[in-house]
Each structure stands twice: as structure tokens, then as C-alpha cells.
Motif scaffolding. Sequence first.
Motif, short mmCIF file in Angstrom:
data_model
loop_
_atom_site.label_atom_id
_atom_site.label_comp_id
_atom_site.label_asym_id
_atom_site.label_seq_id
_atom_site.Cartn_x
_atom_site.Cartn_y
_atom_site.Cartn_z
N GLY A 1 105.94 1.30 67.00
CA GLY A 1 105.98 -0.14 66.77
C GLY A 1 104.69 -0.63 66.12
N TRP A 2 103.56 -0.11 66.64
CA TRP A 2 102.27 -0.54 66.08
C TRP A 2 102.03 0.05 64.71
CZ3 TRP A 2 99.10 -4.33 67.54
CH2 TRP A 2 99.27 -4.86 68.83
N SER A 3 102.28 1.34 64.55
CA SER A 3 101.91 1.96 63.27
C SER A 3 102.86 1.54 62.15
CB SER A 3 101.88 3.48 63.42
OG SER A 3 103.16 3.91 63.83
N LEU A 4 104.12 1.25 62.49
CA LEU A 4 105.05 0.83 61.44
C LEU A 4 105.07 -0.69 61.27
CD1 LEU A 4 108.07 3.16 62.29
CD2 LEU A 4 106.25 3.56 60.63
N GLY A 5 104.31 -1.35 62.16
CA GLY A 5 104.26 -2.82 62.08
C GLY A 5 105.57 -3.47 62.45
N ILE A 6 106.29 -2.90 63.48
CA ILE A 6 107.53 -3.54 63.95
C ILE A 6 107.27 -4.09 65.35
CG2 ILE A 6 110.03 -3.22 64.31
CD1 ILE A 6 109.73 -0.56 62.74
N PRO A 7 106.88 -5.35 65.50
CA PRO A 7 106.48 -5.90 66.81
C PRO A 7 107.62 -5.84 67.83
CG PRO A 7 106.37 -7.59 65.09
CD PRO A 7 106.76 -6.33 64.41
N GLU A 8 108.90 -5.89 67.35
CA GLU A 8 110.03 -5.86 68.30
C GLU A 8 109.96 -4.60 69.17
OE1 GLU A 8 110.52 -6.42 64.98
OE2 GLU A 8 110.59 -8.59 65.33
N LEU A 9 109.54 -3.48 68.53
CA LEU A 9 109.48 -2.22 69.27
C LEU A 9 108.47 -2.29 70.41
CD1 LEU A 9 109.72 0.70 66.68
CD2 LEU A 9 111.44 -0.17 68.25
N THR A 10 107.41 -3.08 70.24
CA THR A 10 106.38 -3.11 71.28
C THR A 10 106.77 -4.05 72.42
OG1 THR A 10 105.20 -4.94 70.28
CG2 THR A 10 104.63 -2.73 69.52
N ARG A 11 107.86 -4.82 72.23
CA ARG A 11 108.23 -5.80 73.27
C ARG A 11 109.37 -5.33 74.15
NH1 ARG A 11 106.06 -10.84 72.10
NH2 ARG A 11 105.20 -10.94 70.00
N MET A 12 110.12 -4.39 73.70
CA MET A 12 111.33 -3.88 74.37
C MET A 12 112.46 -4.89 74.30
SD MET A 12 111.99 -2.48 78.18
CE MET A 12 111.59 -0.81 78.32
N LEU A 13 112.25 -6.08 74.89
CA LEU A 13 113.27 -7.13 74.78
C LEU A 13 112.61 -8.36 74.18
CD1 LEU A 13 115.02 -6.78 78.26
CD2 LEU A 13 115.95 -6.11 76.03
N PRO A 14 113.34 -9.13 73.42
CA PRO A 14 112.73 -10.32 72.83
C PRO A 14 112.24 -11.28 73.91
CG PRO A 14 115.03 -10.04 72.12
CD PRO A 14 114.74 -8.96 73.06
N GLY A 15 111.14 -11.91 73.66
CA GLY A 15 110.62 -12.88 74.63
C GLY A 15 109.66 -12.27 75.63
N PHE A 16 109.48 -10.96 75.58
CA PHE A 16 108.55 -10.31 76.52
C PHE A 16 107.22 -10.04 75.84
CE2 PHE A 16 112.44 -9.74 78.74
CZ PHE A 16 112.07 -9.71 80.08
N ALA A 17 106.18 -9.86 76.67
CA ALA A 17 104.85 -9.60 76.11
C ALA A 17 104.85 -8.23 75.45
CB ALA A 17 103.82 -9.64 77.23
N PRO A 18 104.14 -8.06 74.33
CA PRO A 18 104.10 -6.75 73.69
C PRO A 18 103.23 -5.77 74.49
CG PRO A 18 102.61 -8.25 72.59
CD PRO A 18 103.31 -9.07 73.65
N ALA A 19 103.58 -4.46 74.37
CA ALA A 19 102.69 -3.44 74.96
C ALA A 19 101.58 -3.17 73.96
CB ALA A 19 103.49 -2.16 75.22
#
Length: 553
Positions: free
Chosen positions: A34-52
Motif C-alpha cells: 500500500g505504501w510503496s505503490l501509493g494505494i492508501p486503501e490498502l493501508t486502511r483495510m476498510l474505508p474509514g479506518f486509520a491507516p497502518a
Amino acid sequence: MDRSRGPRTTDILTKLPGFASLFVSALGTVVLLGWSLGIPELTRMLPGFAPARLLAGAAMVLSGAALWLVRDADAGTFRRFTAAVLAVVVAAIGLASISERLIARAVDWSLLGPRITSIPGLTSSLPINSAWGFVLVGVALWTLCSRKLSRSRAPQWIGLAIFLTGFFALVGRAFGVSAFYSPMPGLPMSLWVMFALQVLGVGIVFARRWFGFSALVMDKGPGGKLARRLLPPAIAMPFVVGWAALILERAGVYGTEVGSSFFAVTIVLAFTWMVMRAARAVQRADAERLAVLGREQHEREVAELALVSAEKASLAKSDFLAVMSHELRTPLTAIMGYEELLADEITGPVNPQQAQQLSRIKVSARHLLGLIDEILTFSRIEAGRETIRLEIADVNRMIEDSANLVAPLAVEKKLGFIVHLLDPPRYMRTDPVKVRQMIVNLLTNAVKFTETGTVSVKAATSGQNVEIIVHDTGIGIAEEHLDKVFDPFWQVEQKATRRAGGTGLGLTVTRRLARLLGGDILVQSSVGEGTSFTISIPGLATATPTDTPTVTG
Ligand code: ATP
Ligand code: MG
């Protein structure tokens, strides 16, 4: 049904640390992607949650790898060492974040190289509860790497604390209690980390399974069965029910009072169901145990009964033999007495033919008497009634007396008969009647089973023991029969035994007598070449036969 379920669950639990490490590494990999590809959704797991954070992803991958390396107790030194390094890095990530959050002392990442700071997300440290969780993970993995600590309860307790750290945050998030999942305002634990910590915690607890909490859960007995059945619903039920009640309440389906009573009633029902299940399982296990105990008791009683009746039967047999032999002996002595009267011509003259017949009667009666005496001795020994009369005896005298009895038989068969005596003569403390009986038995056998050649008897000393060796050049005994010759009533099926008769008790009696005197008997033989029996008995004396005899039983 239960039996097939038990082992399967424990099999899964055995593999749990492996699954946990793969699962957590996968979660971490998703975050890093998520971080390296720049896809923030991947770092959150579900929308509306804090990113890892990026560091959280890294810590997850590293802890997963470390747990994989030390998931078994028998991991080698290299694997332990690598895992320890990874554990230190994981703990360091947590500690660095704690130091930044608590004492506002940030890590100077530029020390690692100027380009490092340009990696997106690297410099943002973890929320305090995630950081704390990873410090615990680092320490727990470290204890698993140490041979000594991994055998203590430390990994299990720390594993439990890790699980609770994640679970606490999850409960807080579900029920909307922000202090539980975001102790510092605006810095919540991400959903990824909540899951990762719970899975890592359970994986670490089950990485060493032979004691404490995990041993109880893995137990094959009723305790383990209960724990495996009840723990998952006991943990999940209040959480799910409470959460559902809260959602319905928030949605306005009912008010707080109804929500609380719904929660209470459902929990009561659920726990009643669980307790009933547990009670039934215990009841069944108890019934099984009682059945097994009952069976064992029955088997024991049957075995005892069999032993008692076997002993009784054996005693009855010995008694029967003793009585029978005694009853046969009396008329036999009468027969021998009358034969002597006739042979001595006291009752009148005897013609040559009658004299020959009388001598046949004499030989047969002697033979019969010998057999009866053998059976009598055997049954006395069997019944434990044979007593020993110890006295100081001349070894050479005992041998000569016995040899004199058997020599005529050897002469009759035209066999050489050699007697080697001790020079100088020696004395021994023993029961001479029994020693003579043994030598006569062996010499009679030697003559009986030898057609040509010689029979010899020889005495020797060995330490405090006297050895008497009876050797013949007869038919020999096959190797597979060597053990059996001492069994009662055992005879090789052969012409010589059939012709010579006998009961097959001679060697049995000889061995028992030898053992009664504290010694033993050995046999060496090869078929067609001959046989050697060696009696070895203790009691070689330096004294002369002036000592008074002693009687022992
Ligand atoms: P009993 O001695 O009771 O009159 P037995 O001589 O047949 O009968 P044991 O003295 O016990 O009985 O011997 C058992 C068997 O061992 C014999 O029948 C014989 O087959 C074998 N045996 C014993 N001594 C010898 C020997 N010196 N050479 C070959 N076989 C022997
Ligand atoms: Mg014999």
C-alpha cells in the motif's frame, strides 16, 4: 464422534504458530505494498479506518518471519540467532515510537543516510498502543529464541498480553470507546495492527505447547476437550452479542434499557448452553473412565483367581505325587525283601533258572525304586519341603561314593570310566547326600546316553566354589534342546531314552538341588561328540570334618 474431533483440533492448534506467522507476514506485506505503490486503501483495510504506518507493516513482516523461524522448540542455532536479530529490530521499532510519542524525542533517520528520509511514511512513528504491542512482540520472540526462557512460562504470559493489547483496541473500536483504541487523541491503532497483534499473541502462546495454558488447551483428556470447546465461544460471544446490541441500539431499534436487557438475556442463555455442554462432556468422560476402571478391576480379579487356582493345582499335584510314591514304595520294599529271602535260599533251594528270574526281579525292583525316589524328591522340592543338612564333607569321598554306584553300569556297556580327584583333598560345607544324588544322576545319564568311548567325572575348585564336571562321549544334545533338558518330564524322543526308560526328572531334580545349595548347573554339548555337565556349588572349606552338622530348612 468426539474422538475424531479431539485430535483434529489439536492438530490444527499444533500448526497454529506456523499459520499465524504466515498470516501476519501477509498482512504486513499488504501494508508495505500500500505504501510503496501509493494505494492508501490498502493501508486502511476498510474505508474509514486509520491507516497502518509503514513501520507497522515492516514490524508485522519481521515478527511473522521471526515466529516462523522459532515456531518449533527444536529450531537450530542459526534459526534462533536470525529470529533473535529480527525480534530486536521489532522491539526497537516499538521503542523508538514510544520514545518519540512520550518524551518527544524523535529518531534521527537521516543518520541512516540522506535518502532514507525521502521514503514516504517511514518517519511517521507508530501510535503508542501499537508501539507497546510491538515491544511486547519483540520481547516474546526473543524469549522463544532463548533455549532456557522458551521453556519457561514467559512467552505464554507475554503472548497473552499481546493478544489482549490487540483485542482491547478492537473492542474499543467496535464499541466506540476511543480511549481503548486511541489512548493519545488522533492516533488510533489501525485495524491491521489489531488483527496482527491478536494473531501473533495466539501464535506465540501455542509455539511452546507442553505446559501452562497451551498444554491445558492441547490436553488429550477431558480438561483439554472442555477448554477447546468453551474458550472460543466464551471469548467471542460477549463481544459479538454486545456489539450487535449496541448497533441495534444506535440504529434506534430500541433504547438503552432494552439494549442492556437484550445483552444480559442473550449472555445468560449463551453461558447456560455452554455450561450444559461442559457438564455433558464431563459426565461422558466420567462414564468412560468408570467403564475403563471397572474393566481393569474385573481383569485383575480374574487374573488373581487364575493364579490362586494354578497354585492350588500345583500343590495338589505335588501332594498327589508324594502320596502315590510313598504308597508304591511300601509294597516294593516287601517285594525286594521276599526276593532276597528266595535268592538266599532261606525258604528252600533255587534252581539256576529260578535264580536268573529272581535276579531280573531284583534289577527291575531297584530300577522302580530309583524312579519312585526321584519323584519323591521332585515333589518335595516342588512343595518347598526339601530341607538341607549342612556338614563338612570330603569332596573326593562324595565323588568316589557316587562313581562306585555307577561304575558297574559303565563296565557292563564296555565304556571307559575315569575319575579325577582333587589333590590335595579338599573339604566343603554342604549337604553331601544331595551332592551325591546330583553326581549319580549325571553319571547315570552319561552312561545311559553313551554307546562307545568314555565317561568321566572330575572335581575342580574355582574361588569359594567346588566344580564337578561329568563328561561323556555319547550322542550329545541338539542345541535347540539344551534349555529343555532341565524341564520336568522332558526327554528327547529317541531310542536310547525309550530303551533306558526313566521319567525325565533326573536333570530337573539335579538343577533344583544345585540351586537349593546356592549353586547352579551348566550344560555344553554337541551332537555325536558328547556332553559335559558342570555343577558349581559354594562352600569350599579350610576346616576339617570335626565341625558339628547343622540343619537348615
Ligand atoms: P530320569 O533321569 O528321570 O530317569 P531321563 O534320564 O530321561 O530320566 P533327565 O535325566 O532329566 O531324564 O534327562 C532329560 C533328557 O536329557 C534325557 O531324556 C536325554 O534326552 C537328555 N540327556 C540328559 N543327559 C544326557 C547326556 N549325557 N547325553 C545326551 N542326552 C542327555
Ligand atoms: Mg536321568
